[in-house]
Scaffold this motif. Structure first.
Motif, short mmCIF file in Angstrom:
data_model
loop_
_atom_site.label_atom_id
_atom_site.label_comp_id
_atom_site.label_asym_id
_atom_site.label_seq_id
_atom_site.Cartn_x
_atom_site.Cartn_y
_atom_site.Cartn_z
N UNK A 1 -18.57 11.03 2.19
CA UNK A 1 -18.60 12.49 2.38
C UNK A 1 -20.04 12.99 2.26
N UNK A 2 -20.24 14.22 2.74
CA UNK A 2 -21.58 14.80 2.75
C UNK A 2 -21.54 16.26 2.33
N UNK A 3 -22.72 16.78 2.01
CA UNK A 3 -22.82 18.21 1.69
C UNK A 3 -22.35 19.03 2.90
N UNK A 4 -21.78 20.19 2.66
CA UNK A 4 -21.19 20.98 3.75
C UNK A 4 -22.20 21.47 4.77
N UNK A 5 -23.48 21.53 4.38
CA UNK A 5 -24.50 22.07 5.30
C UNK A 5 -25.16 20.99 6.15
N UNK A 6 -24.78 19.73 5.97
CA UNK A 6 -25.40 18.68 6.76
C UNK A 6 -24.96 18.84 8.22
N UNK A 7 -25.94 18.77 9.15
CA UNK A 7 -25.65 19.13 10.54
C UNK A 7 -24.81 18.12 11.31
#
Length: 331
Positions: A132-138
């Motif tokens: 998973x990744x931070x929500x703002x990662x493009x």
């Protein structure tokens, strides 16, 4: 007149008494509460598995009280050492995760040997992992993520819950599979790692479904892949591919949990415990609780002691190679 006895004369008597006592002990087992040592903090994913298991387990042993002892620290080695020193009578057991196969490589100095100082009782479950990744990662899919990672000259910030944690191990395997060197940021547990991921302080985290399902369902993080060979069931994961199908061939990381007793526990007691373990794994309530956590209850030969031990031996070899290559271990 004082009577004298030679050691040689007393030895057969002592052996006879022990031979009588051991079956009697096993016949009465359990006659008092059982303690299960969990080498992680209360409230974490392994603690949750342990408490759910304890509820199903005690019902198979005449509703005896089963107490959870959270003895956390040093990547689980403190609790494991405590279990190794416990009396081998079946009243102190150890429930831990994949760390049982990684601490021999992660820690150079241990007061115990995971293969020699324990009786293996059976695997309890397998827990998939999610990237998973931070929500703002493009990046919106794994292909875009791979391109984004390659473009990051200052490195990718990869969080984990601490040395020896499930997220640490998955992160090591992910870096090895992608041949990338990321900026690894360890935390003192999963909760602060996820908090910083949500806040954008770190980029990626690879952690258990027990920790990430709610975040994915709420669209609070971006989910790129699961670490199992097959896709996961359920509405939350229906559109989440595997890392293997995303290009990382044969990538497979699951976090399993197993049950152990101190070395020297009487065989008759071990048999009773293993029988109770197998019955607990068929408890419908336990199965449902594990499903709700995204975990799969073990149903293969690893529920047997010999197969459990052989499986862990293979895992020790597997993770030893990964950890040695990464050079990440404690003194």
């Amino acid at each position: 007149m004082a009577l004298k006895f030679s050691t040689a004369a007393l030895l057969p008597v002592c052996m006879a008494v022990m031979a009588i006592a051991t079956p009697a002990q096993a016949q009465d087992y359990p006659a008092k509460p059982i303690t299960i040592i969990v080498p992680f903090t209360a409230g974490g994913p392994t603690d949750k598995v342990a408490r759910d298991f304890a509820e199903a387990f005690r019902k198979q042993l005449g509703n005896v009280s089963v107490v959870i002892d959270n003895s956390a620290g040093a990547g689980s080695s403190i609790g494991v050492a405590k279990a190794a020193r416990a009396a081998p009578d079946g009243y102190t057991l150890l429930l831990t995760h994949i760390g049982m196969s990684t601490i021999p490589s992660l820690y150079r100095k241990l007061s115990f040997n995971v293969q020699d100082d324990f009786e293996y009782l059976g695997i309890i479950n397998d827990v998939p992992m999610t990237l998973i990744a931070r929500p703002t990662l493009e990046a919106n899919n794994y292909s875009e993520l791979a391109t984004w990672m390659a473009s990051q000259k200052n490195g990718v910030n990869l969080g984990n819950a601490g040395l020896g944690s499930a997220s640490h191990l998955c992160g090591l395997m992910f870096q090895d599979a992608t041949n990338t060197q990321m900026v690894t940021i360890p935390y003192g547990g999963t909760a602060p790692a996820i908090a910083d991921l949500l806040g954008g302080q770190i980029d990626l985290l690879c952690d258990q479904t027990t920790n990430t399902t709610a975040q994915i369902a709420g669209k609070k993080v971006k989910a790129y892949a699961v670490t199992t060979p097959e896709r996961l069931e359920g509405e939350v994961y229906k559109d989440v591919p595997t890392l293997a199908e995303s290009g990382l061939k044969d990538f497979n990381v699951t976090i399993w949990h197993g049950l152990y007793a101190p070395k020297g526990t009487p065989q008759a007691v071990l048999t009773k415990v293993n029988d109770a373990l197998k019955a607990a794994l068929q408890d419908p309530e336990f199965i449902q609780r594990q499903k709700d956590l995204g975990a799969v209850v073990a149903s293969d030969n690893r529920v047997n002691p010999a197969e459990h031990k052989a499986f862990v031996a293979a895992e020790i070899d597997k993770w030893g190679t990964v950890i040695k290559a990464a050079g990440q271990y404690a003194d």
